[in-house]
Design a protein around this motif. Structure first.
Motif, PDB file in Angstrom:
ATOM      1  N   VAL A  11      51.417  52.208  43.683  1.00  0.00           N
ATOM      2  CA  VAL A  11      50.983  52.110  42.291  1.00  0.00           C
ATOM      3  C   VAL A  11      49.474  52.354  42.235  1.00  0.00           C
ATOM      4  O   VAL A  11      48.705  51.733  42.973  1.00  0.00           O
ATOM      5  CB  VAL A  11      51.322  50.735  41.678  1.00  0.00           C
ATOM      6  CG1 VAL A  11      50.757  50.642  40.256  1.00  0.00           C
ATOM      7  CG2 VAL A  11      52.822  50.518  41.664  1.00  0.00           C
ATOM      8  N   VAL A  12      49.066  53.264  41.374  1.00  0.00           N
ATOM      9  CA  VAL A  12      47.656  53.598  41.181  1.00  0.00           C
ATOM     10  C   VAL A  12      47.235  53.117  39.792  1.00  0.00           C
ATOM     11  O   VAL A  12      47.869  53.474  38.791  1.00  0.00           O
ATOM     12  CB  VAL A  12      47.421  55.118  41.302  1.00  0.00           C
ATOM     13  CG1 VAL A  12      45.963  55.460  41.001  1.00  0.00           C
ATOM     14  CG2 VAL A  12      47.797  55.613  42.692  1.00  0.00           C
ATOM     15  N   GLY A  13      46.186  52.317  39.743  1.00  0.00           N
ATOM     16  CA  GLY A  13      45.682  51.805  38.475  1.00  0.00           C
ATOM     17  C   GLY A  13      44.372  52.463  38.101  1.00  0.00           C
ATOM     18  O   GLY A  13      43.462  52.553  38.935  1.00  0.00           O
ATOM     19  N   ARG A  61      31.883  44.480  39.629  1.00  0.00           N
ATOM     20  CA  ARG A  61      32.433  43.146  39.892  1.00  0.00           C
ATOM     21  C   ARG A  61      33.612  42.858  38.965  1.00  0.00           C
ATOM     22  O   ARG A  61      34.645  42.333  39.397  1.00  0.00           O
ATOM     23  CB  ARG A  61      31.345  42.083  39.711  1.00  0.00           C
ATOM     24  CG  ARG A  61      31.855  40.653  39.902  1.00  0.00           C
ATOM     25  CD  ARG A  61      30.730  39.650  39.786  1.00  0.00           C
ATOM     26  NE  ARG A  61      29.775  39.791  40.874  1.00  0.00           N
ATOM     27  CZ  ARG A  61      28.703  39.019  41.025  1.00  0.00           C
ATOM     28  NH1 ARG A  61      28.449  38.053  40.152  1.00  0.00           N
ATOM     29  NH2 ARG A  61      27.885  39.208  42.044  1.00  0.00           N
ATOM     30  N   ASN A  62      33.461  43.204  37.685  1.00  0.00           N
ATOM     31  CA  ASN A  62      34.540  42.954  36.737  1.00  0.00           C
ATOM     32  C   ASN A  62      35.760  43.827  37.010  1.00  0.00           C
ATOM     33  O   ASN A  62      36.894  43.410  36.794  1.00  0.00           O
ATOM     34  CB  ASN A  62      34.044  43.185  35.307  1.00  0.00           C
ATOM     35  CG  ASN A  62      33.094  42.101  34.838  1.00  0.00           C
ATOM     36  OD1 ASN A  62      32.956  41.071  35.485  1.00  0.00           O
ATOM     37  ND2 ASN A  62      32.418  42.340  33.732  1.00  0.00           N
ATOM     38  N   VAL A  63      35.535  45.067  37.463  1.00  0.00           N
ATOM     39  CA  VAL A  63      36.655  45.931  37.813  1.00  0.00           C
ATOM     40  C   VAL A  63      37.447  45.334  38.968  1.00  0.00           C
ATOM     41  O   VAL A  63      38.681  45.314  38.949  1.00  0.00           O
ATOM     42  CB  VAL A  63      36.143  47.345  38.160  1.00  0.00           C
ATOM     43  CG1 VAL A  63      37.014  48.021  39.189  1.00  0.00           C
ATOM     44  CG2 VAL A  63      36.127  48.219  36.927  1.00  0.00           C
ATOM     45  N   LEU A  64      36.749  44.838  39.969  1.00  0.00           N
ATOM     46  CA  LEU A  64      37.432  44.220  41.104  1.00  0.00           C
ATOM     47  C   LEU A  64      38.200  42.978  40.672  1.00  0.00           C
ATOM     48  O   LEU A  64      39.308  42.735  41.124  1.00  0.00           O
ATOM     49  CB  LEU A  64      36.425  43.880  42.203  1.00  0.00           C
ATOM     50  CG  LEU A  64      35.768  45.089  42.889  1.00  0.00           C
ATOM     51  CD1 LEU A  64      34.670  44.624  43.849  1.00  0.00           C
ATOM     52  CD2 LEU A  64      36.796  45.916  43.634  1.00  0.00           C
ATOM     53  N   LEU A  78      39.389  42.452  37.690  1.00  0.00           N
ATOM     54  CA  LEU A  78      40.532  42.909  36.894  1.00  0.00           C
ATOM     55  C   LEU A  78      41.662  43.382  37.798  1.00  0.00           C
ATOM     56  O   LEU A  78      42.833  43.027  37.572  1.00  0.00           O
ATOM     57  CB  LEU A  78      40.074  44.041  35.975  1.00  0.00           C
ATOM     58  CG  LEU A  78      41.122  44.692  35.072  1.00  0.00           C
ATOM     59  CD1 LEU A  78      41.783  43.669  34.169  1.00  0.00           C
ATOM     60  CD2 LEU A  78      40.496  45.820  34.252  1.00  0.00           C
ATOM     61  N   ALA A  79      41.336  44.146  38.823  1.00  0.00           N
ATOM     62  CA  ALA A  79      42.365  44.611  39.761  1.00  0.00           C
ATOM     63  C   ALA A  79      43.032  43.427  40.457  1.00  0.00           C
ATOM     64  O   ALA A  79      44.261  43.420  40.619  1.00  0.00           O
ATOM     65  CB  ALA A  79      41.731  45.539  40.787  1.00  0.00           C
ATOM     66  N   LYS A  80      42.247  42.439  40.859  1.00  0.00           N
ATOM     67  CA  LYS A  80      42.806  41.263  41.538  1.00  0.00           C
ATOM     68  C   LYS A  80      43.704  40.475  40.599  1.00  0.00           C
ATOM     69  O   LYS A  80      44.764  39.978  40.988  1.00  0.00           O
ATOM     70  CB  LYS A  80      41.676  40.383  42.059  1.00  0.00           C
ATOM     71  CG  LYS A  80      42.154  39.176  42.860  1.00  0.00           C
ATOM     72  CD  LYS A  80      40.970  38.399  43.418  1.00  0.00           C
ATOM     73  CE  LYS A  80      41.448  37.194  44.236  1.00  0.00           C
ATOM     74  NZ  LYS A  80      40.299  36.427  44.781  1.00  0.00           N
TER      75      LYS A  80
END
Length: 207
Positions: free
Chosen positions: A187-189, A197-200, A202-204
């Motif tokens: 799965v690619v998001g 930092r916020n992207v990481l 969000l992914a987590k």
């Protein structure tokens, strides 16, 4: 700030090695066709990108995605430059479709400079509200070589001003779950947030 990839390893095939493919994750093109000459945040060089991708395709399966902020380089370009900006955006859209064969594109702030009505092509934005009134495609399953790959996108509200969005975590979780049910081994998001930092985070949170 964009993050183009959130991928898990392909499932192992018992009778041989795990299937593989090459993933190109693009982002923040911002209307640049040729190299911009920047040293801290280089942009552009569409021809070089196409050559690298074509070389990889000659060797095996390739998937190309873009996290967004594709279309425009300037906010308020003025009447003298507005037509040029649109022509560059059209050229990029055509190259993404015909030459780079990009499978999916997210939505970023540089796509919104000329307003929602000028967004093209349809974007991956699983948390777009029903009244967002922009071209959106559903999370999708594509086959790359012999690997089923799921693709989805979400954006936090402060990165897509003027577009109504819902909770990106809930929408991302739902998209991943459905793609897994449909058979996605990877799965690619395509994620948009205001900082790395916020992207990481969000992914987590999507998992």
């Amino acid at each position: 700030i964009t993050c183009a990839v959130r991928a898990k390893s392909p499932v192992v095939v018992p009778t041989g090695p795990a299937p593989t493919f090459t993933l190109f994750a693009l982002a923040e093109v911002r209307g640049q066709l040729g190299p911009c000459g920047c040293t801290s945040d280089p942009l552009g060089d569409l021809a070089r990108t196409a050559q690298v991708i074509n070389d990889a395709r000659a060797k095996g399966p390739v998937l190309v995605v873009d996290a967004g902020s594709l279309l425009y380089s300037k906010a308020n370009p003025g009447a003298a430059h507005a037509a040029q900006e649109e022509k560059k955006a059209d050229l990029l859209v055509n190259a993404y479709r015909d030459t780079l064969q990009v499978a999916a594109i997210g939505l970023g702030p540089a796509d919104l400079i000329a307003g929602p009505s000028n967004i093209r092509p349809a974007r991956q934005l699983a948390n777009a509200a029903p009244d967002a009134n922009i071209p959106v495609e559903a999370p999708k399953l594509v086959t790359v070589g012999n690997v089923k790959v799921g693709i989805f996108g979400v954006a936090e509200a402060d990165t897509v001003g003027g577009i109504t969005v819902t909770d990106p975590v809930a929408a991302g979780k739902n998209a991943v779950a459905q793609l897994r049910r449909d058979g996605a081994a990877v799965v690619v998001g395509l994620l948009q947030s205001s900082s790395k930092r916020n992207v990481l985070a969000l992914a987590k949170a999507i998992g």
